[in-house]
Motif scaffolding. Structure first.
Motif, PDB file in Angstrom:
ATOM      1  N   VAL A  80       0.854  -1.183   0.000  1.00 34.50           N
ATOM      2  CA  VAL A  80       0.000   0.000   0.000  1.00 34.50           C
ATOM      3  C   VAL A  80       0.894   1.239   0.000  1.00 34.50           C
ATOM      4  O   VAL A  80       1.884   1.309   0.723  1.00 34.50           O
TER       5      VAL A  80
ATOM      6  N   THR B 162      -2.576  -1.140  -3.736  1.00 34.58           N
ATOM      7  CA  THR B 162      -3.516  -0.073  -3.421  1.00 34.58           C
ATOM      8  C   THR B 162      -2.728   1.212  -3.252  1.00 34.58           C
ATOM      9  O   THR B 162      -1.715   1.242  -2.547  1.00 34.58           O
TER      10      THR B 162
ATOM     11  N   LYS C 205      -3.913  -1.479 -10.399  1.00 30.46           N
ATOM     12  CA  LYS C 205      -3.863  -0.854  -9.068  1.00 30.46           C
ATOM     13  C   LYS C 205      -5.239  -0.368  -8.652  1.00 30.46           C
ATOM     14  O   LYS C 205      -6.038   0.087  -9.467  1.00 30.46           O
ATOM     15  N   ARG C 206      -5.492  -0.477  -7.367  1.00 26.22           N
ATOM     16  CA  ARG C 206      -6.698   0.108  -6.769  1.00 26.22           C
ATOM     17  C   ARG C 206      -6.319   1.494  -6.269  1.00 26.22           C
ATOM     18  O   ARG C 206      -5.355   1.642  -5.521  1.00 26.22           O
TER      19      ARG C 206
ATOM     20  N   ASP D 280     -11.377   3.161  -6.407  1.00 27.13           N
ATOM     21  CA  ASP D 280     -12.020   2.414  -5.328  1.00 27.13           C
ATOM     22  C   ASP D 280     -12.595   3.265  -4.206  1.00 27.13           C
ATOM     23  O   ASP D 280     -12.892   2.740  -3.141  1.00 27.13           O
TER      24      ASP D 280
END
Length: 192
Positions: free
Chosen positions: A31, A98, A126-127, A158
């Motif tokens: 992340v 993310t 990718k989020r 997202d």
């Protein structure tokens, strides 16, 4: 007191808060939190999100928007632009799944540095979660345009986390900013 003086004082207070409360090494996980912040409100949000997500953190810097009169005028002039000179302009995002991307809202739109960051990077697979701090409100059109840019760069949009801190002389406290940021992080997790 002028807007420029209030802006500088707030930046100093917020930088001090971050230095005292968020000294931790790179997380090395999947992340990433990338943010641009002038006065430091978005920086506090970024640090709190990174803490909750055990994320690495990268600050986007744009000399055109530094604290002071010239930076304030440039921010006002460029508020609806999607281009800016930033550092870093691009980076290897391959280790991350993310990516939280944040900025203040300027004239109802995310600030130019994060538009530039999305434009210059590959978000394939990718989020992406947008987060913003603001004085009053945003226009959903700009959030939708941002989400579309993320999709064009290969990512999925997202969610959107935002905190309306209030006008410069009547802002919520830092504790309230943190509480609202945490509440929205938890709501976003529940929605997934």
């Amino acid at each position: 007191m002028s807007v420029v003086v209030i802006d500088a004082l707030q930046r100093w207070q917020n930088k001090k808060f971050v230095a005292e409360n968020y000294a931790y090494p790179s997380a090395g996980g999947d992340v990433l939190v990338v943010y641009f912040s002038r006065s430091g409100n978005t920086e506090i949000m970024a640090q709190e999100i990174a803490k909750a997500a055990r994320a690495d953190v990268v600050e986007l810097v744009s000399d055109a928007y530094r604290i002071g009169f010239v930076g304030w005028v440039n921010a006002l002039r460029d508020a609806r632009r999607n281009e800016a000179t930033i550092s870093p302009a691009s980076m290897d995002l391959s280790p991350y799944q993310t990516i939280y991307v944040g900025s203040p809202i300027w004239l109802y739109s995310p600030a130019p540095p994060i538009w530039e960051f999305i434009s210059r990077n590959d978000f394939s697979g990718k989020r992406v979660v947008l987060f913003n701090s603001m004085n009053s409100k945003f226009d959903q059109k700009y959030i939708d345009d941002f989400a579309e840019l993320v999709r064009r760069k290969g990512g999925s949009f997202d969610g959107h986390i935002y905190v309306i801190r209030g006008r410069m002389t009547q802002q919520m406290s830092t504790d309230e900013l943190l509480d609202e940021t945490r509440r929205q992080i938890n709501a976003l997790r529940i929605a997934r």
